[in-house]
Design a protein around this motif. Structure first.
Motif, PDB file in Angstrom:
ATOM      1  N   UNK A   1       0.828  -1.219   0.000  1.00 21.45           N
ATOM      2  CA  UNK A   1       0.000   0.000   0.000  1.00 21.45           C
ATOM      3  C   UNK A   1       0.859   1.265   0.000  1.00 21.45           C
TER       4      UNK A   1
ATOM      5  N   UNK B   1       0.849   3.190  -3.241  1.00 22.49           N
ATOM      6  CA  UNK B   1      -0.334   4.031  -3.417  1.00 22.49           C
ATOM      7  C   UNK B   1      -0.218   5.323  -2.610  1.00 22.49           C
TER       8      UNK B   1
ATOM      9  N   UNK C   1      -3.996  -0.845   3.511  1.00 22.13           N
ATOM     10  CA  UNK C   1      -4.946  -1.244   2.478  1.00 22.13           C
ATOM     11  C   UNK C   1      -5.366   0.003   1.687  1.00 22.13           C
ATOM     12  N   UNK C   2      -5.057   0.075   0.403  1.00 20.49           N
ATOM     13  CA  UNK C   2      -5.524   1.226  -0.369  1.00 20.49           C
ATOM     14  C   UNK C   2      -7.052   1.299  -0.356  1.00 20.49           C
ATOM     15  N   UNK C   3      -7.563   2.509  -0.305  1.00 19.85           N
ATOM     16  CA  UNK C   3      -9.000   2.682  -0.143  1.00 19.85           C
ATOM     17  C   UNK C   3      -9.788   2.046  -1.282  1.00 19.85           C
ATOM     18  N   UNK C   4      -9.243   2.142  -2.495  1.00 20.87           N
ATOM     19  CA  UNK C   4     -10.011   1.649  -3.648  1.00 20.87           C
ATOM     20  C   UNK C   4      -9.638   0.222  -4.045  1.00 20.87           C
TER      21      UNK C   4
END
Lengths: 609, 309
Positions: A97, A100, B298-301
């Motif tokens: 993550x 991102x 955890x990426x939101x999308x």
């Protein structure tokens, strides 16, 4: 982008750092904020990860090594870009993550740049900006800016991960740290012709951040620390959040002249001492011994403080214009003005949260009412009348003992007096409004139950430990508490000894059944004046022991002493060491009244037994 | 649902204990009039992971002891209690304790059947009579005085005597399993008299490896790399709660599993975690802290198709 620690403390930034580091027991040396004062989640994560993958103490020592350089801020920004690259590559396999987050951070960079005015742009360091622009353009897939040869080489050097010559399959923390520090040195030498280790201005070895910081904050410098008040709100712009400012040059040694200057400074800020010169000397000769040798005391009462404010034209009413207090010394006038602003911030906070605060006062008052009424009722006792205790009935005929009944205990006259001591050191800067409101809430709740209560703030500054009474025991108005503001150090042991001294004063010796001292604290005593048991500073385990001894002495004299703690988890052991189990930890205003009621119940119950 | 004994075999639980379970089942199988109680045997939707805890719990039950499961939130106290009833194939009575609990709630009370006053048995009475597993949930929520009526049921006397009515002996298969958490608001210490009647099992927090296995079993299609991230997310929230930076509200294993169920239905991970984990706390500042932890893992999308094969 990245600000040095103590300029702005934010719980959220700390939490992000701790979470990334995987431990909660350290104070990071850096925290990152956006220009609007919000925590920068990506860079705080990077700082936390730096602790995970590198030796943060060593890294911080390197940063500290050039702190005196005029371009220190610029160097920070360059080097953190390099470290970012390094720890990102290390962590990515374990935390996908992060890619991102990094991309979002890059997008945010360009978004912020678009909103900057021309003036703000010109204030930025262009070399830093060019490197940031390159980094974030790469990350977000934008066109790279045109760079000259030097900038290109610089950008390459700032890829600390690709410059890793250690070539180890299994990363080692110490080898990686060594590698990163080596590149940082090379970077500064190559592009700025600067070697921090060889800098004659800093005649020291890199022996760790703590050692260096402790020297910086040593007794020799204490004469020049300046009391400054945060001007923003708790979430305000960190650029405006100033803690203790240090003069760049070494201060002259302790002298009578300097002592007089310091005393004048203290008097200008806090008002005249409530004791005569002889009384003050007596107090100091009694209290400023042992660990506190060389310290001075200053006691201010609420009335003198008000008079002092008026003297410098400080406008403290709500509608008053914020006029600069007219003190001849601009530094003092500046500080007085900041006090004035903080008073208004405290008032505003109280107004904005009045619904919740009033509700809490109501709740705490009613809980105190029940508590005090049950405390004042004695335990059931044997008597000649009441309920017969059957198993004792034989004693009437056999032993002619008429005490075979049990009756409710009589309601006894009880005098309770509460003193609240507020830690007003600079570490409380970001909670000033909250602490003032908490003091206000307890004082109002106790007053509603007709319990005399006084509120005193304490801090240490320029060698003076100042006890500033914000609300006297006989005042029915609690608004004085809103004059609370934070700045300076906290020598808890001496402050507690001074309170003990005040208890023994004639006017504080009515036939009280119970005296309760409640301290709102972060349980992290520190001061720049050393004592006999301390090295350079009053800090660490020895300072905690000193405070614990003062609490023990108060308790031995019948003063119930308890603490309301809101500090970091790393100081939980300190609070337990100083106050034993008689403390509560408060996280939010909402839970405050309930927690304080529990604490008072604990203290009163123990007193009853 | 396959037999829980098979699961325990895979967990490498001591075979001697498993033989004991089989003997217990054979000795106390539900037959005849007891058939109606089969609906009370829990389904064991969730399985408890942790060999050592299983072995201790099985040994205590086989030895005829009542069990008190103590531990913070999300340590699987209720899961284990249900699983034990399922493992021994005994009907379970779940009794949620609260501050106003009294003897009549537990044992029973007078009632009027239209003609006369009769005794309406409470869950403890029924459980003791039918040989069930009584799960005393959050046992320390009740006042100690109210729990005094359980003393004779839980100790060597194993009987319940209701004044004015009959006295019953506790069925030899009956066991009582208490659960308690010291940290919750409104809880209190259990007094010595009551705690001495239980074998006390301190429930450890679920380990990384056990949580991995739990997720793998519940969501077999979940990608391994993503599963690891969810496990670490839970461990990080646990660490934050243990450091007292947040309350235990968001430390919710059920919430994490529910969030994954929602993503299975097609919701993005960010929204699912927001609903099932972050919003469990009502303090906005605390929500921000938890959101920071989630975003760093955890990426939101993150979409359902990226999470599951």
């Amino acid at each position: 982008m990245i600000k040095h620690h103590y300029e702005k403390a934010s719980r959220r930034a700390l939490n992000i750092i701790w979470n990334a580091a995987g431990r909660y027991d350290f104070d990071p040396c850096f925290m990152a904020f956006h220009s609007n004062g919000q925590a920068d989640d990506y860079f705080n994560t990077i700082i936390g990860l730096t602790d995970k993958w590198l030796d943060l103490t060593e890294i911080a020592a390197f940063f500290s090594s050039y702190a005196a350089h005029p371009k220190a801020g610029e160097f920070d920004e360059f080097l953190w870009l390099g470290i970012e690259d390094f720890v990102y590559e290390r962590e990515l396999p374990e935390r996908p993550a992060l890619a991102n987050m990094r991309k979002l951070r890059g997008e945010e960079f360009f978004k912020i740049q678009q909103t900057l005015s021309e003036q703000q742009m010109t204030m930025q360091s262009m070399p830093v900006y060019r490197q940031q622009q390159t980094r974030w353009a790469e990350v977000t897939g934008r066109h790279l800016p045109l760079l000259n040869t030097r900038e290109k080489r610089m950008s390459e050097t700032l890829r600390f991960s690709s410059n890793n010559t250690a070539g180890m399959d299994v990363p080692s923390k110490s080898a990686d740290t060594e590698h990163v520090i080596r590149i940082m040195r090379v970077f500064l030498q190559e592009y700025f012709r600067y070697d921090p280790v060889a800098d004659p201005r800093i005649k020291k070895e890199l022996r760790g951040w703590k050692a260096w910081y402790s020297r910086l904050a040593s007794q020799d410098y204490r004469q020049k620390d300046i009391l400054l008040i945060r001007t923003g709100s708790g979430l305000g712009d960190p650029a405006n959040a100033v803690a203790v400012r240090w003069e760049g040059r070494r201060a002259p040694q302790h002298s009578e002249k300097l002592d007089a200057e310091n005393r004048a400074y203290i008097e200008s800020l806090f008002g005249p001492c409530r004791f005569t010169e002889t009384e003050l000397q007596q107090a100091e000769s009694l209290l400023c011994t042992g660990n506190d040798t060389g310290c001075r005391l200053w006691f201010v009462n609420a009335a003198a403080k008000q008079a002092g404010n008026a003297r410098f034209g400080m406008a403290l009413s709500d509608g008053a214009r914020e006029e600069r207090p007219h003190h001849p010394d601009p530094e003092i006038a500046d500080t007085l003005q900041r006090m004035q602003i903080q008073y208004k911030n405290n008032r505003r906070f109280l107004q904005e949260h009045r619904m919740m605060i009033n509700e809490s006062i109501k709740k705490l008052s009613s809980e105190l009412e029940v508590l005090l009424s049950s405390f004042s009722r004695g335990l059931p006792e044997n008597g000649r009348t009441g309920h017969l205790v059957p198993e004792k009935a034989y004693r009437i005929s056999l032993l002619h003992d008429p005490l075979v009944f049990v009756r409710e205990g009589d309601v006894r006259e009880m005098h309770l007096r509460v003193d609240i001591l507020l830690d007003a050191s600079q570490s409380r800067m970001n909670s000033q409004e909250r602490i003032a409101s908490e003091g206000y809430m307890i004082a109002r709740s106790l007053l509603q139950n007709h319990v005399p209560v006084s509120v005193t703030a304490f801090r240490s500054l320029r060698g003076f430990t100042v006890l500033e009474e914000l609300k006297g025991p006989d005042d029915t108005d609690c608004n004085g508490i809103l004059h609370y503001y934070a700045g300076g150090w906290n020598r808890d042991g001496l402050a507690l000894k001074a309170m003990h001294y005040l208890y023994n004063e004639k006017d504080r010796q009515p036939a009280d059944d119970l005296r309760l001292l409640l301290i709102l604290t972060d349980a992290s005593p520190n001061d720049t004046v050393a004592g006999s048991s301390f090295g350079k500073n009053y800090e660490g385990a020895a300072a905690v022991e000193d405070a614990a001894a003062a609490v023990k002495s108060l308790r031995a004299d019948g003063v119930r002493t308890a603490a309301v703690f809101h500090g970091s988890a790393s100081h939980l052991e300190n609070v337990y060491r100083i106050y034993g189990k008689e403390y509560i930890r408060v996280f939010s205003l909402q839970q405050f009244s309930g927690s304080v009621a529990d604490l008072l119940q604990m203290v009163l119950r123990e007193s009853g037994s | 649902m396959s037999d829980i004994i098979e699961f325990l075999k895979d967990e490498k639980v001591d075979p001697v204990l498993l033989d004991g379970v089989r003997q217990f089942r054979a000795e106390f199988s539900l037959a005849g009039s007891e058939e109606k109680l089969k609906g009370r045997i829990p389904e064991a939707d969730y399985l408890y992971y942790g060999r050592e805890v299983w072995e201790k719990a099985l040994a205590a039950v086989l030895a005829g002891k009542n069990l008190l499961l103590c531990g913070p939130k999300a340590t699987g106290k209720n899961v284990l209690a249900d699983d034990l009833a399922a493992c021994f194939r005994r009907p379970a009575w779940n009794i949620s304790f609260h501050i106003n609990m009294d003897a009549s709630w537990l044992i029973g009370a007078d009632s009027y059947d239209g003609n006369k006053v009769v005794f309406r048995p409470g869950p403890v009475w029924l459980c003791a009579k039918e040989g069930g597993f009584g799960i005393l949930d959050e046992v320390n929520m009740a006042r100690n005085e109210a729990l005094a009526v359980l003393h004779s049921t839980l100790d060597h006397r194993r009987m319940i005597d209701v004044p004015g009515y009959e006295k019953i002996d506790v069925h030899p298969a009956a066991r009582f399993i208490g659960t308690m958490n010291y940290g919750y608001a409104g809880t209190r210490d259990l007094n010595e008299a009551l705690s001495s009647r239980f074998a006390i099992l301190q429930m450890p927090s679920i380990s990384d490896a056990d949580l991995e296995r739990l997720l793998a079993a519940r969501f077999p299609k979940m990608r391994e790399k993503i599963r690891t991230q969810f496990v670490r997310l839970f461990i990080e929230i646990d660490k934050k709660a243990q450091s007292a930076e947040i309350s235990e509200r968001a430390l919710d294993l059920r919430g994490l599993l529910d969030a994954l169920k929602l993503t299975e239905q097609g919701l993005d991970a960010g929204d699912a975690l927001e609903m099932c984990l972050i919003n469990k706390t009502f303090d906005s500042y605390e929500r921000t802290l938890i959101r920071d932890v989630v975003n760093a893992r955890i990426p939101h999308d993150l979409s359902s198709s990226e999470i599951f094969d």
